[in-house]
Enzyme design. Structure first.
Site, mmCIF file in Angstrom:
data_model
loop_
_atom_site.group_PDB
_atom_site.id
_atom_site.type_symbol
_atom_site.label_atom_id
_atom_site.label_comp_id
_atom_site.label_asym_id
_atom_site.label_seq_id
_atom_site.Cartn_x
_atom_site.Cartn_y
_atom_site.Cartn_z
ATOM 1 N N ASP A 299 0.808 -1.221 0.000
ATOM 2 C CA ASP A 299 0.000 0.000 0.000
ATOM 3 C C ASP A 299 0.841 1.271 0.000
ATOM 4 O O ASP A 299 2.065 1.215 -0.118
ATOM 5 C CB ASP A 299 -1.115 0.001 1.057
ATOM 6 C CG ASP A 299 -0.696 -0.460 2.411
ATOM 7 O OD1 ASP A 299 -1.476 -1.160 3.064
ATOM 8 O OD2 ASP A 299 0.428 -0.109 2.816
ATOM 9 N N LYS B 140 -4.882 2.778 -0.371
ATOM 10 C CA LYS B 140 -5.301 3.268 0.944
ATOM 11 C C LYS B 140 -5.075 4.769 1.017
ATOM 12 O O LYS B 140 -4.927 5.324 2.075
ATOM 13 C CB LYS B 140 -4.573 2.614 2.143
ATOM 14 C CG LYS B 140 -4.849 1.149 2.370
ATOM 15 C CD LYS B 140 -6.054 0.933 3.257
ATOM 16 C CE LYS B 140 -6.350 -0.531 3.423
ATOM 17 N NZ LYS B 140 -5.338 -1.207 4.238
ATOM 18 N N THR C 43 7.998 0.897 13.367
ATOM 19 C CA THR C 43 6.832 1.771 13.250
ATOM 20 C C THR C 43 7.283 3.231 13.099
ATOM 21 O O THR C 43 8.386 3.609 13.524
ATOM 22 C CB THR C 43 5.896 1.569 14.464
ATOM 23 O OG1 THR C 43 4.681 2.267 14.212
ATOM 24 C CG2 THR C 43 6.511 2.060 15.760
ATOM 25 N N ALA C 44 6.420 4.043 12.491
ATOM 26 C CA ALA C 44 6.785 5.429 12.167
ATOM 27 C C ALA C 44 7.294 6.196 13.390
ATOM 28 O O ALA C 44 8.227 7.001 13.279
ATOM 29 C CB ALA C 44 5.586 6.145 11.560
ATOM 30 N N MET D 293 -1.864 9.752 12.278
ATOM 31 C CA MET D 293 -3.050 10.165 11.495
ATOM 32 C C MET D 293 -3.790 11.326 12.148
ATOM 33 O O MET D 293 -5.027 11.376 12.116
ATOM 34 C CB MET D 293 -4.015 8.970 11.339
ATOM 35 C CG MET D 293 -3.452 7.869 10.475
ATOM 36 S SD MET D 293 -4.484 6.387 10.457
ATOM 37 C CE MET D 293 -3.931 5.558 11.927
HETATM 38 C C1 LIG Z 1 -2.456 3.879 8.697
HETATM 39 S S1 LIG Z 1 -1.190 4.510 9.743
HETATM 40 C C2 LIG Z 1 0.028 3.272 9.479
HETATM 41 C C3 LIG Z 1 1.053 3.199 10.568
HETATM 42 C C4 LIG Z 1 2.118 2.141 10.303
HETATM 43 N N1 LIG Z 1 1.557 0.822 10.358
HETATM 44 C C5 LIG Z 1 3.296 2.254 11.264
HETATM 45 O O1 LIG Z 1 3.524 1.335 12.058
HETATM 46 O O2 LIG Z 1 4.003 3.251 11.199
HETATM 47 C C6 LIG Z 1 -0.617 5.880 8.796
HETATM 48 C C7 LIG Z 1 -0.022 6.971 9.636
HETATM 49 O O3 LIG Z 1 1.247 6.590 10.118
HETATM 50 C C8 LIG Z 1 2.075 7.719 10.205
HETATM 51 N N2 LIG Z 1 3.239 7.497 9.341
HETATM 52 C C9 LIG Z 1 3.511 6.423 8.606
HETATM 53 N N3 LIG Z 1 4.693 6.541 7.982
HETATM 54 C C10 LIG Z 1 5.182 7.754 8.347
HETATM 55 C C11 LIG Z 1 6.386 8.460 8.056
HETATM 56 N N4 LIG Z 1 7.340 7.960 7.267
HETATM 57 N N5 LIG Z 1 6.548 9.680 8.622
HETATM 58 C C12 LIG Z 1 5.634 10.200 9.464
HETATM 59 N N6 LIG Z 1 4.483 9.570 9.762
HETATM 60 C C13 LIG Z 1 4.258 8.361 9.218
HETATM 61 C C14 LIG Z 1 1.251 8.924 9.782
HETATM 62 O O4 LIG Z 1 0.644 9.474 10.941
HETATM 63 C C15 LIG Z 1 0.234 8.264 8.895
HETATM 64 O O5 LIG Z 1 -0.931 9.047 8.758
#
Ligand SMILES: C[S@@+](CC[C@H](N)C(=O)[O-])C[C@H]1O[C@@H](n2cnc3c(N)ncnc32)[C@H](O)[C@@H]1O
Length: 259
Positions: free
Chosen positions: A42, A64, A125-126, A177
């Site tokens: 995704d 997504k 994770t982020a 998010m």
């Molecule tokens: C549906 S969630 C997925 C989270 C993911 N599974 C994780 O563990 O990071 C999506 C949100 O994760 C955050 N996110 C994911 N990748 C990111 C990145 N590289 N930088 C900042 N925020 C990120 C943002 O808040 C985004 O809106």
């Protein structure tokens, strides 16, 4: 479970691709990518990670992202089951970690119920990627005793968040998010007793070459975000640990990635 033409039994590897930088992929994830027949991914999977997929491997984008075509969740899971039942080695790649706001649990349940061999390989994770890349530790003996990950994404019009708990001192709150609702989130934290001077960081595209970090306080971060046009995907980090960001910048930590 049927075998494919090479005699391999179908399976699904539910893999966390990390926050974007391909070097943050686990060794196990990279090995599964190299063995895959098909990769279902995704929008938050970094392009550097996708570049690791061999050209002969089938790629299926399931999106997504509101602005792009994407498959509904139940169709994604059916797709995974169908490919595995054809004896294929399926990699389901998700941004960050599959079990952190990633709907990995739902996919796992359906795959198990369908009798498909499945494994889960964690990703960074982020929040952890953003923390490392900005030099903002999520806990610190002098500043924060705990760290809470929450989603700022509303379900049925309400956040369902425990605001009094989130507003407690000596902790770090990381909001996924939440950028679109930043003004309201800041307002709620202030209304529940968090100090207006509490430092807040927004980290967009953490670990990627275009990572953006802006820092403010609970009182002014929403205005700063508007002015700087910070958009998703971004994280909100709230807490006194954010005060360490300036030291990290002065030490040049944020420039290390990719060198
Ligand atoms: C549906 S969630 C997925 C989270 C993911 N599974 C994780 O563990 O990071 C999506 C949100 O994760 C955050 N996110 C994911 N990748 C990111 C990145 N590289 N930088 C900042 N925020 C990120 C943002 O808040 C985004 O809106």
């Amino acid at each position: 479970m049927p075998k494919n033409e090479k005699g391999t039994i179908g399976r699904v590897s539910l893999i966390g691709a990390g926050p974007g930088d391909p070097e943050l992929l686990t060794v196990k994830a990279a090995r599964r990518l190299a063995q895959a027949d098909v990769v279902v991914y995704d929008n938050l999977v970094g392009s550097g990670v996708l570049d690791l997929i061999a050209p002969h491997v089938e790629r299926i984008y399931v999106g997504k992202e509101a602005s792009k075509h994407s498959l509904p969740q139940d169709e994604i899971t059916l797709l995974l089951v169908a490919h595995a039942k054809r004896g294929r080695r399926v990699v389901r790649l998700k941004g960050g970690d599959p079990f952190v706001f990633g709907r990995g649990g739902e996919e796992l349940n359906t795959l198990v119920a369908a009798g498909v061999p499945v494994e889960v390989i964690p990703g960074i994770t982020a929040a952890l990627g953003a923390s490392a890349q900005t030099g903002i530790p999520l806990t610190h003996r002098d500043l924060s005793q705990s760290c809470i990950f929450v989603t700022g994404h509303r379900k049925d019009g309400s956040y369902g968040l425990d605001w009094p708990m989130l507003a407690r001192p000596f902790q770090t709150v990381v909001i996924y998010m939440g950028v679109g609702a930043l003004a309201e989130i800041a307002q709620q934290l202030l209304a529940h007793g968090m100090a207006p001077a509490t430092p807040v960081a927004l980290v967009r595209n953490a670990t990627l070459s275009d990572q953006q970090t802006v820092v403010g306080t609970l009182a002014d971060i929403a205005d700063i975000a508007l002015r700087r046009k910070i958009q998703a995907p971004a994280l909100i980090i709230v807490g006194n640990v954010v005060s360490l960001y300036d030291e990290a910048v002065a030490a040049g930590l944020h420039t290390v990635s990719g060198s």
